[in-house]
Design a protein around this motif. Structure first.
Motif, PDB file in Angstrom:
ATOM      1  N   ASP A   1       2.937  -1.742  -2.576  1.00  0.00           N
ATOM      2  CA  ASP A   1       2.275  -0.643  -1.851  1.00  0.00           C
ATOM      3  C   ASP A   1       0.815  -0.519  -2.743  1.00  0.00           C
ATOM      4  OD1 ASP A   1       1.622   1.088   0.140  1.00  0.00           O
ATOM      5  OD2 ASP A   1       3.234   2.374  -0.206  1.00  0.00           O
ATOM      6  N   ASP A   2      -0.264  -0.650  -1.959  1.00  0.00           N
ATOM      7  CA  ASP A   2      -1.614  -0.223  -2.546  1.00  0.00           C
ATOM      8  C   ASP A   2      -1.969  -1.305  -3.443  1.00  0.00           C
ATOM      9  OD1 ASP A   2      -2.212   2.133  -1.054  1.00  0.00           O
ATOM     10  OD2 ASP A   2      -1.044   3.351  -2.321  1.00  0.00           O
TER      11      ASP A   2
ATOM     12  N   ARG B   1      -1.775  11.834   7.990  1.00  0.00           N
ATOM     13  CA  ARG B   1      -1.333  12.707   7.104  1.00  0.00           C
ATOM     14  C   ARG B   1      -1.666  14.189   6.898  1.00  0.00           C
ATOM     15  NH1 ARG B   1      -1.972  10.258   1.846  1.00  0.00           N
ATOM     16  NH2 ARG B   1      -0.478   9.060   2.430  1.00  0.00           N
TER      17      ARG B   1
ATOM     18  N   THR C   1       2.316   3.055   4.051  1.00  0.00           N
ATOM     19  CA  THR C   1       3.512   3.244   3.352  1.00  0.00           C
ATOM     20  C   THR C   1       4.807   3.457   4.283  1.00  0.00           C
ATOM     21  OG1 THR C   1       2.208   4.150   1.385  1.00  0.00           O
ATOM     22  CG2 THR C   1       4.696   4.663   1.600  1.00  0.00           C
TER      23      THR C   1
HETATM   24 MG    MG Z   1       0.381   4.786   1.083  1.00  0.00          MG
END
Ligand code: MG
Ligand code: ADP
Length: 466
Positions: A232-233, A331, A176
């Motif tokens: 995205d995704d 993350r 992202t």
């Molecule tokens: Mg993402």
């Protein structure tokens, strides 16, 4: 008085009470996002600020609010929200710090406040780039080199180099971030460029809605009149036939007019089950780049960068320790760092290896290296309990020695799969049944004894650095 004025008054009061540094650190980018039935919702830019306001300044804020509103305010909730998600047309290009950035503008974009998720990305509305994702703050490592280079190339000459660009890789590895960085970079170069970032989920939902409400044409116009489409995704598109068909046409329409398409997925196109062949071949026709889990060196570099960003200093050995403990995803790495900073600021202590290890306990069980020897395990346990190695290997059956000894046996068995006779031998020639008994006992007790869980985890963390 509207919420903006109300908050300005509160800030005015707080500013007098606090040092300039504290005031700026904790109250920049905050605003009141709603005020209803005596309940004020204060939007803050991140979890760190949230914790800090809750624990340190809540009373001051409440008093001030009550004061100004003649006690109409009863409660305050702090929530991570961002105001950075203005529609891109009105985001001044190239401006370092815009008014909107400082949180002094009421957004008049098409999205509603409550639709902004924790990451600060608006989930509804038109253009939802988050300026926090840029190429400048993306740390390039061996496993992300290609994806990064491709993304930079695409941002430099959209529609010409790689079209589509398909970025894939596991969660929390920067997909992202890269997608949005392309958008932000393009925008920086040309404020008029039309960019659309959407998750596949949003594409799907909007399509279904559009069909249901007879607005299919608007939907088509919306997605096809752009210079850059970021999806995205995409893996979530599976088994939705009509959405796949619509996406196929959107794709073709953009592609034919040399408009750039960038797609992300948690796996390569071939591995997306139920993906139609025609889409598969489109996805594979451009550039495919994967992002993998970062190596240790990169993880340390990422932590260093995040520390600079957050203006906090941590010793290299601590960063190294964090990067060794948290290996799989960025993350989580970032989350750990935020937590470490928060905990230490909060307790007002300087981070040490031990205090940081303790914070990291909640992150994930530690897997120790297969090269650790039984002797090193005994040493680590002895050091942890401040005993001599001979205490553990000796004959004494004293109670204060029994538990550490059993823990050493347990770790050997659990982590290294050492045989019971070998474990017995390592601990001063004890019988293999003693080792077996120790293992089973600790295993049982671990289920409910949190202190024991912690002790073992901390011993294992020591073993990471041997
Ligand atoms: Mg993402
Ligand atoms: P994904 O979309 O692959 O699940 P994200 O792009 O959301 O992952 O990344 C998770 C977090 O980690 C974000 O805060 C992002 O800014 C950060 N991040 C990921 N990769 C990097 C990197 N190479 N350098 C700096 N930050 C990164």
């Amino acid at each position: 008085m509207n919420t903006h004025e109300l908050w300005q008054s509160v800030l005015g009061e707080l500013e007098l009470k606090l040092s300039k540094a504290s005031f700026t650190t904790w109250f920049r980018h905050t605003f009141i996002s709603s005020f209803e039935n005596g309940e004020v919702r204060v939007a803050v830019p991140n979890d760190f600020t949230k914790t800090w306001l809750e624990k340190k300044y809540h009373r001051d804020i409440l008093l001030s609010l009550q004061n100004i509103t003649s006690n109409t305010v009863r409660s305050i909730h702090y929530r991570v929200e961002s105001r950075l998600n203005l529609p891109i047309e009105i985001l001044p290009v190239g401006a370092e710090e815009t008014e909107a950035d400082q949180g002094y503008l009421e957004p008049d974009g098409p999205f509603r406040r409550d639709e902004i998720n924790n990451e600060g990305v608006a989930t509804a509305g038109d253009l939802t780039l988050n300026p926090k994702y840029s190429f400048t703050n993306f740390v390039v490592g061996k496993t992300s080199e290609l994806a990064h280079a491709a993304a930079v190339a695409v941002a430099a000459s959209p529609g010409l180099t790689y079209n589509p660009l398909f970025i894939y890789g596991g969660v929390g590895l920067g997909k992202t971030h890269l997608l949005q960085a392309i958008g932000n970079e393009l925008l920086r170069r040309n404020g008029r460029v039309r960019i659309l970032y959407a998750t596949c989920e949003r594409f799907t939902n909007e399509f279904i809605d559009a069909v249901r409400t007879g607005k299919a044409k608007e939907f088509k116009d919306h997605y096809r009149n752009v210079d850059l489409l970021l999806i995205d995704d995409i893996q979530f598109i599976t088994s939705k036939e009509r959405t796949q068909e619509e996406f196929f046409h959107t794709f073709n329409s953009l592609h034919q007019s040399n408009k750039q398409i960038v797609i992300s997925s948690d796996r390569p196109p071939k591995a997306i089950p139920g993906l139609e062949n025609r889409l598969l071949s489109r996805f594979e026709s451009g550039m495919m780049a994967d992002v993998g889990a970062p190596d240790l060196e990169t993880r340390v570099a990422i932590l260093e960068a995040k520390c600079r960003e957050k203006k906090c200093e941590l010793a290299k050995e601590i960063l190294h320790h964090v990067a060794t403990t948290i290996q799989s995803n960025i993350r989580e790495l970032e989350g750990a760092l935020i937590k470490i900073i928060a905990v230490h600021q909060f307790k007002n202590i300087l981070p040490t290896l031990d205090s940081v290890s303790e914070v990291l306990l909640s992150f994930r069980p530690t897997a120790i290296k297969k090269t650790v020897s039984p002797r090193q395990i005994v040493q680590a346990v002895a050091a942890y309990y401040e005993l001599a190695i001979e205490d553990l290997t000796g004959k004494s059956r004293e109670k204060r020695l029994a538990l550490p000894r059993q823990i050493a046996m347990f770790i050997m068995r659990e982590e290294m799969k050492t045989s019971y006779p070998a474990i017995g031998a390592e601990l001063g020639g004890r019988d293999h049944t003693t080792a077996m008994h120790a293992y089973n006992k600790i295993l049982q007790n671990l289920k409910r004894d949190e202190k024991l869980q912690r002790d073992i985890e901390l011993v294992k963390q020591r073993l990471l650095v041997v």
